[in-house]
Design a protein around this motif. Structure first.
Motif, PDB file in Angstrom:
ATOM      1  N   ILE A 215       0.846  -1.193   0.000  1.00 53.67           N
ATOM      2  CA  ILE A 215       0.000   0.000   0.000  1.00 53.67           C
ATOM      3  C   ILE A 215       0.879   1.240   0.000  1.00 53.67           C
ATOM      4  CG2 ILE A 215      -1.661   1.299   1.421  1.00 53.67           C
ATOM      5  CD1 ILE A 215      -2.759  -1.373   2.306  1.00 53.67           C
ATOM      6  N   SER A 216       0.405   2.256  -0.665  1.00 55.55           N
ATOM      7  CA  SER A 216       1.143   3.510  -0.742  1.00 55.55           C
ATOM      8  C   SER A 216       1.305   4.119   0.648  1.00 55.55           C
ATOM      9  CB  SER A 216       0.394   4.479  -1.652  1.00 55.55           C
ATOM     10  OG  SER A 216       0.812   5.800  -1.395  1.00 55.55           O
ATOM     11  N   HIS A 217       2.471   4.665   0.880  1.00 58.79           N
ATOM     12  CA  HIS A 217       2.706   5.304   2.183  1.00 58.79           C
ATOM     13  C   HIS A 217       1.838   6.530   2.378  1.00 58.79           C
ATOM     14  CE1 HIS A 217       6.877   3.431   3.152  1.00 58.79           C
ATOM     15  NE2 HIS A 217       5.999   2.548   2.736  1.00 58.79           N
ATOM     16  N   LYS A 218       1.441   7.161   1.285  1.00 60.55           N
ATOM     17  CA  LYS A 218       0.595   8.342   1.396  1.00 60.55           C
ATOM     18  C   LYS A 218      -0.770   8.003   1.983  1.00 60.55           C
ATOM     19  CE  LYS A 218       2.291  11.372  -2.259  1.00 60.55           C
ATOM     20  NZ  LYS A 218       1.946  11.996  -3.555  1.00 60.55           N
ATOM     21  N   SER A 219      -1.190   6.791   1.716  1.00 60.71           N
ATOM     22  CA  SER A 219      -2.552   6.433   2.135  1.00 60.71           C
ATOM     23  C   SER A 219      -2.704   6.446   3.647  1.00 60.71           C
ATOM     24  CB  SER A 219      -2.919   5.053   1.579  1.00 60.71           C
ATOM     25  OG  SER A 219      -2.050   4.078   2.123  1.00 60.71           O
ATOM     26  N   SER A 243       3.208  12.004   9.397  1.00 60.04           N
ATOM     27  CA  SER A 243       3.800  12.014   8.056  1.00 60.04           C
ATOM     28  C   SER A 243       4.230  10.599   7.706  1.00 60.04           C
ATOM     29  CB  SER A 243       4.996  12.971   8.006  1.00 60.04           C
ATOM     30  OG  SER A 243       6.069  12.394   8.711  1.00 60.04           O
ATOM     31  N   SER A 244       4.291  10.351   6.410  1.00 57.72           N
ATOM     32  CA  SER A 244       4.614   8.986   5.967  1.00 57.72           C
ATOM     33  C   SER A 244       6.108   8.706   6.026  1.00 57.72           C
ATOM     34  CB  SER A 244       4.109   8.782   4.541  1.00 57.72           C
ATOM     35  OG  SER A 244       4.716   9.747   3.695  1.00 57.72           O
ATOM     36  N   SER A 245       6.898   9.742   6.311  1.00 52.77           N
ATOM     37  CA  SER A 245       8.355   9.542   6.283  1.00 52.77           C
ATOM     38  C   SER A 245       8.827   8.615   7.396  1.00 52.77           C
ATOM     39  CB  SER A 245       9.063  10.893   6.393  1.00 52.77           C
ATOM     40  OG  SER A 245       8.698  11.516   7.606  1.00 52.77           O
ATOM     41  N   SER A 246       8.094   8.641   8.513  1.00 49.26           N
ATOM     42  CA  SER A 246       8.510   7.784   9.627  1.00 49.26           C
ATOM     43  C   SER A 246       8.173   6.322   9.378  1.00 49.26           C
ATOM     44  CB  SER A 246       7.843   8.251  10.920  1.00 49.26           C
ATOM     45  OG  SER A 246       6.443   8.139  10.803  1.00 49.26           O
ATOM     46  N   LEU A 247       7.352   6.094   8.339  1.00 48.62           N
ATOM     47  CA  LEU A 247       6.910   4.712   8.129  1.00 48.62           C
ATOM     48  C   LEU A 247       8.028   3.820   7.619  1.00 48.62           C
ATOM     49  CD1 LEU A 247       4.340   3.038   8.375  1.00 48.62           C
ATOM     50  CD2 LEU A 247       3.877   3.539   5.965  1.00 48.62           C
ATOM     51  N   LYS A 282       9.543   4.028  -3.106  1.00 46.35           N
ATOM     52  CA  LYS A 282      10.406   5.167  -2.769  1.00 46.35           C
ATOM     53  C   LYS A 282       9.698   6.036  -1.742  1.00 46.35           C
ATOM     54  CE  LYS A 282       8.678   7.465  -6.927  1.00 46.35           C
ATOM     55  NZ  LYS A 282       7.997   6.285  -7.503  1.00 46.35           N
ATOM     56  N   THR A 283      10.493   6.874  -1.082  1.00 49.96           N
ATOM     57  CA  THR A 283       9.924   7.791  -0.094  1.00 49.96           C
ATOM     58  C   THR A 283       9.235   8.942  -0.812  1.00 49.96           C
ATOM     59  OG1 THR A 283      12.000   8.971   0.012  1.00 49.96           O
ATOM     60  CG2 THR A 283      11.675   7.209   1.590  1.00 49.96           C
ATOM     61  N   LYS A 284       8.534   9.754  -0.036  1.00 48.53           N
ATOM     62  CA  LYS A 284       7.672  10.779  -0.609  1.00 48.53           C
ATOM     63  C   LYS A 284       8.432  11.760  -1.490  1.00 48.53           C
ATOM     64  CE  LYS A 284       4.243  14.229   0.748  1.00 48.53           C
ATOM     65  NZ  LYS A 284       3.590  14.904   1.877  1.00 48.53           N
ATOM     66  N   ARG A 286      11.295  11.221  -2.782  1.00 43.16           N
ATOM     67  CA  ARG A 286      12.164  10.440  -3.667  1.00 43.16           C
ATOM     68  C   ARG A 286      13.630  10.534  -3.254  1.00 43.16           C
ATOM     69  NH1 ARG A 286       9.354  11.349  -9.608  1.00 43.16           N
ATOM     70  NH2 ARG A 286       7.244  10.964  -8.891  1.00 43.16           N
ATOM     71  N   HIS A 287      13.844  10.756  -1.970  1.00 48.54           N
ATOM     72  CA  HIS A 287      15.221  10.758  -1.510  1.00 48.54           C
ATOM     73  C   HIS A 287      15.776   9.343  -1.442  1.00 48.54           C
ATOM     74  CE1 HIS A 287      14.997  14.947  -0.889  1.00 48.54           C
ATOM     75  NE2 HIS A 287      14.207  14.900   0.186  1.00 48.54           N
ATOM     76  N   LYS A 288      14.881   8.387  -1.109  1.00 54.64           N
ATOM     77  CA  LYS A 288      15.350   7.014  -0.931  1.00 54.64           C
ATOM     78  C   LYS A 288      14.471   6.056  -1.714  1.00 54.64           C
ATOM     79  CE  LYS A 288      17.788   6.969   3.455  1.00 54.64           C
ATOM     80  NZ  LYS A 288      17.831   6.328   4.778  1.00 54.64           N
ATOM     81  N   HIS A 289      15.113   4.986  -2.197  1.00 52.78           N
ATOM     82  CA  HIS A 289      14.390   3.913  -2.880  1.00 52.78           C
ATOM     83  C   HIS A 289      14.723   2.606  -2.194  1.00 52.78           C
ATOM     84  CE1 HIS A 289      14.221   7.128  -5.838  1.00 52.78           C
ATOM     85  NE2 HIS A 289      13.285   6.446  -6.503  1.00 52.78           N
ATOM     86  N   PHE A 290      13.706   1.775  -2.092  1.00 50.30           N
ATOM     87  CA  PHE A 290      13.902   0.471  -1.442  1.00 50.30           C
ATOM     88  C   PHE A 290      13.404  -0.636  -2.353  1.00 50.30           C
ATOM     89  CE2 PHE A 290      13.382   3.420   2.110  1.00 50.30           C
ATOM     90  CZ  PHE A 290      14.485   3.096   2.888  1.00 50.30           C
TER      91      PHE A 290
END
Ligand SMILES: [Zn+2]
Length: 343
Positions: A215-219, A243-247, A282-284, A286-290
Motif C-alpha cells: 500500500i502507498s505510504h501516502k494512504s 507524516s509517511s516519512s517515519s513509516l 520510494k519515499t515521498k 524520492r530521496h530514498k528507494h527500497f
C-alpha cells in the motif's frame, strides 16, 4: 329551695327596721348584763341572734349541698379523661413519633412489578419509589427520608423551614455529586479508549500492513484513513502517523527486530519451498528507494505465511533498471541460502 323563705324573712327583719325596733345604748347594756328578756325589744333581739345562728347553719348546709360529697359517676369520669388522652385523628402534627406509622408516604410509591419482591426479610412491605429515574426501594420507614431527595416532605419530614433547608442542601450535594460522577465517568471512558489505542502496536501493525499489502505510504496519512481509525476509536488520534516519512524507518526497524524469526523459519527443514516476491518503492520526496523482498511459504499448520525477507537500499537512478533490481534480488537469495529451496 326550702331555705329561701326563711332567708327572705331574715332579710326582711334586717332590711326594714320599724320605729319600735329602735333602741338606745342603755337597753343594750342592760341586756348584756342581765341576759334576761324583759320586754318585746329584748325578745326580738334574742330572736334575731337565734335566727342569725340558724342562717349561718343553714348557709353551711346549703353550701355543702351545692358541692355534693358523693363522687361523680365512674362512667362520666372515664369519658372525660379519654377525650384528653386520645390523639385526634387528622391532626396536622408536623412531627410524628417513630412508632406512629404515617401512610402518606405510600402516595409516592409505584406499583410493584411482577418479578419484584413484595416484602423484605422482616416481613415489611417494600416501598418502590415512583419518581422518574429513581430505582430506590426499601422499608417505608426510610421512604420519608428518601423522598426529601425529590423535594417531597411527608411524615416526620413534613415541610418546615428546617426540613426544606436540609432538603435543599441535600439536593445541592446530590447535584454536585452527579456532576462530578458524570465528569469522572466521561474521563474514565476517555482514559479507557485512549489507553486501548497503543501507539507502538498500531504503528508496527500499520508498517506490516503497508509492506504486506503493498500500500502507498501516502494512504496512511490521508484523511480517509484517519476517518477510518477514528470511527473505530474516537480517542485514537495520537496513534496516527503525522507524516509517511517515519513509516519507512519503522519498517526497517521492524524488519531487523523480526529477522531472527525469519531466519528460524528458513532453517526449518519441514518447509519444502519458499516463494519470493519483490516490491520496489520510494519515499515521498524520492530521496530514498527500497526493494522489499517478501517470502511466502506454508508452515507446519498449513498456514500461509508471508514475511519480509530483506529490505535493500536501491540507487535512485538505477531503480527502474530491471537488471539492477534482479542483481539485488539474487544477492539477497544467496545471502539467505535459498537457491535450492525456491518454489
Ligand atoms: Zn426516589
Amino acid at each position: 329551695m326550702a331555705n329561701r323563705p326563711r332567708r327572705s324573712r331574715l332579710t326582711q327583719t334586717f332590711a326594714v327596721p320599724d320605729k319600735d325596733d329602735t333602741y338606745d345604748d342603755a337597753s343594750i347594756a342592760l341586756l348584756d348584763d342581765t341576759g334576761t328578756a324583759e320586754d318585746t325589744d329584748n325578745t326580738s333581739l334574742i330572736d334575731i341572734n337565734e335566727r342569725i345562728v340558724a342562717f349561718l347553719n343553714d348557709a353551711d348546709t346549703q353550701s355543702q349541698s351545692t358541692v355534693p360529697l358523693t363522687p361523680l359517676p365512674v362512667t362520666s369520669a372515664t369519658e372525660t379523661g379519654a377525650q384528653f388522652l386520645k390523639r385526634k385523628r387528622g391532626s396536622s402534627t408536623p412531627y410524628r413519633g417513630l412508632g406512629q406509622k404515617d401512610k402518606s408516604v405510600w402516595k409516592h410509591a409505584r406499583a410493584r412489578l411482577p418479578y419484584e419482591a413484595e416484602r423484605d426479610d422482616h416481613g415489611h412491605q417494600i416501598f418502590y419509589c415512583a419518581e422518574d429515574n429513581c430505582n430506590w426501594k426499601g422499608p417505608s420507614s426510610n421512604a420519608a427520608r428518601h423522598l426529601r431527595k425529590h423535594a417531597i416532605f411527608v411524615g416526620r419530614f413534613s415541610a418546615t423551614p428546617s426540613t426544606i433547608a436540609q432538603a435543599n442542601s441535600l439536593q445541592q450535594g446530590l447535584h454536585s455529586m452527579a456532576t462530578k460522577h458524570a465528569e469522572s465517568s466521561h474521563n474514565q471512558t476517555v482514559t479507557v479508549l485512549r489507553s486501548a489505542a497503543q501507539k507502538q502496536l498500531f504503528r508496527n501493525a500499520l508498517a506490516r500492513f503497508v509492506t504486506a499489502c503493498s500500500i502507498s505510504h501516502k494512504s496512511v496519512v490521508s484523511n480517509e484513513f484517519k476517518a477510518l481509525i477514528m470511527a473505530v476509536n474516537p480517542e485514537a488520534e495520537h496513534v496516527l502517523l503525522r507524516s509517511s516519512s517515519s513509516l519507512s524507518s519503522r519498517i526497517v526497524r521492524n524488519f531487523r527486530a523480526q529477522q531472527e524469526e525469519v531466519i528460524r523459519y528458513l532453517c526449518d527443514d519441514t518447509i519444502s519451498c519458499f516463494h519470493i516476491s519483490t516490491d520496489t518503492w520510494k519515499t515521498k520526496h524520492r530521496h530514498k528507494h527500497f526493494q522489499a523482498v517478501n517470502v511466502q511459504f506454508v508452515d507446519q499448520n498449513r498456514q500461509l505465511i508471508q514475511l519480509l525477507l530483506d529490505l535493500v537500499d536501491v540507487d535512485g537512478e538505477e531503480s527502474k533498471s530491471r537488471a539492477y533490481l534482479a542483481t539485488i534480488l539474487i544477492r539477497t537469495i544467496k545471502e539467505y541460502n535459498l537457491t535450492t529451496r525456491l518454489g
